[in-house]
Design a protein around this motif. Structure first.
Motif, PDB file in Angstrom:
ATOM      1  N   HIS A   1       0.823  -1.218   0.000  1.00  0.00           N
ATOM      2  CA  HIS A   1       0.000   0.000   0.000  1.00  0.00           C
ATOM      3  C   HIS A   1       0.853   1.262   0.000  1.00  0.00           C
TER       4      HIS A   1
ATOM      5  N   GLU B   1      -3.452   3.018   2.371  1.00  0.00           N
ATOM      6  CA  GLU B   1      -3.671   3.229   3.790  1.00  0.00           C
ATOM      7  C   GLU B   1      -3.857   4.730   3.983  1.00  0.00           C
TER       8      GLU B   1
ATOM      9  N   HIS C   1       4.503   0.639   1.657  1.00  0.00           N
ATOM     10  CA  HIS C   1       4.624  -0.754   2.103  1.00  0.00           C
ATOM     11  C   HIS C   1       4.661  -1.629   0.849  1.00  0.00           C
TER      12      HIS C   1
ATOM     13  N   HIS D   1       8.210   3.804  10.571  1.00  0.00           N
ATOM     14  CA  HIS D   1       8.704   3.224   9.320  1.00  0.00           C
ATOM     15  C   HIS D   1       8.371   4.133   8.145  1.00  0.00           C
TER      16      HIS D   1
HETATM   17 FE   LIG Z   1       1.295   0.842   6.230  1.00  0.00          FE
END
Ligand SMILES: [Fe+2]
Length: 296
Positions: free
Chosen positions: A85, A133, A185, A223
């Motif tokens: 995502h 997301e 991601h 992250h």
């Molecule tokens: Fe994520």
């Protein structure tokens, strides 16, 4: 052992003020008009530039997402390496609540909603299955860091009723200023290989691990890049004609970090194409990465 790091840096700029952050992503799509309309309507991104075969979307003058199409575009299989995502970071919980109410009013299908301790996140997909997301970060001084500098993350249920109740009626018009691509991601073929590349080559720090997933960041963010093998274990290098993630852009806030990264790429003999201040390479699965200094 755990410790709580105090920080006076407000969100959402924490993600963007780290030495390295995600600037933008580029998807190849089969139906440019349909996918472009989705990002405008559902996420409220503006069209910043448009050609016959492409579209740049963002907020204000900040480009976040490029969509392009090509005649031979072939839909990528679900287990291909590429995007898991794109994660759009909103300024705060109030903005997330307003966006969620807007998306509910449009009848959007959601695929999940989680409290990750460091953040609160809602998951969906665009019309061609590219993961999205939408999230907000808790303040960094609310995160729990371990003694080795990694951060505590988990996946708990997010109370969507409570979130919806916080929305201001009809107040969400389009993505607010400050909306950013807070992280990306990826689906990759191998976690050890991802660790070698994102830690050993790009110099990010592994901040957290889940079964089948690693989370990497710069400057103690939770992250900026994650990689998992949940759908894509042993995936091969992507084919150029595949729809989905073509490349993403990592922005460096200082010359030293960028220089160190480029020196490491040179030492490892990883091919880098230099063009107009942008350094282009591909990861082990053929996902393009663009490196540059953050524009002033
Ligand atoms: Fe994520």
């Amino acid at each position: 052992m755990t410790q709580t790091v105090s920080s006076t840096v407000d969100n959402p700029s924490f993600a963007l003020t780290r030495p390295v952050h995600v600037e933008a992503a580029h998807l190849s799509v089969a139906d440019l008009d349909r996918v472009g309309a989705f990002y405008q309507k559902v996420l409220g991104l503006d069209v910043l530039d448009r050609t016959a075969s492409g579209m740049v979307l963002g907020t204000g003058r900040k480009a976040l997402l490029t969509l392009t199409t090509r005649g031979d575009a072939a839909r990528q299989p679900r287990n291909a390496a590429g995007l898991f995502h794109n994660a759009f970071l909103l300024p705060d919980r109030s903005a997330l609540a307003d966006w969620f109410a807007h998306a509910v009013s449009l009848g959007v299908s959601f695929e999940g909603a989680s409290d990750h301790l460091v953040s609160e996140a809602i998951y969906l997909s665009d019309p061609e299955g590219n993961g999205i997301e939408v999230y907000r970060d808790r303040r960094p001084d609310e995160w729990t860091y371990h003694g080795d500098g990694t951060v505590e993350m988990a996946t708990h249920r997010l109370d969507l009723h409570a979130l919806h109740a916080e929305a201001k009626p009809s107040s969400w018009q389009h993505a607010p200023n400050g909306t950013a691509l807070g992280h990306i991601h990826l689906q990759v073929g191998s976690l050890p290989e991802a660790d070698r590349f994102y830690e050993g080559v790009l110099g990010l720090k592994k901040m957290a691990s889940y079964p089948g997933a690693s989370f990497f960041a710069s400057g103690a963010y939770h992250h900026h890049v994650a990689a998992n093998i949940w759908n894509s274990r042993n995936a091969m290098v992507r084919e150029n004609s595949m729809t989905g993630l073509q490349d993403y852009h990592l922005s460096f806030t200082d010359d030293e970090t960028l220089g160190t990264t480029l020196d490491r790429l040179d030492a490892l003999e990883i091919p880098v194409l230099r063009e107009d201040g942008v350094h282009k390479l591909v990861d082990p699965w053929g996902i393009g990465i663009r490196l540059s200094r953050t524009a002033d």
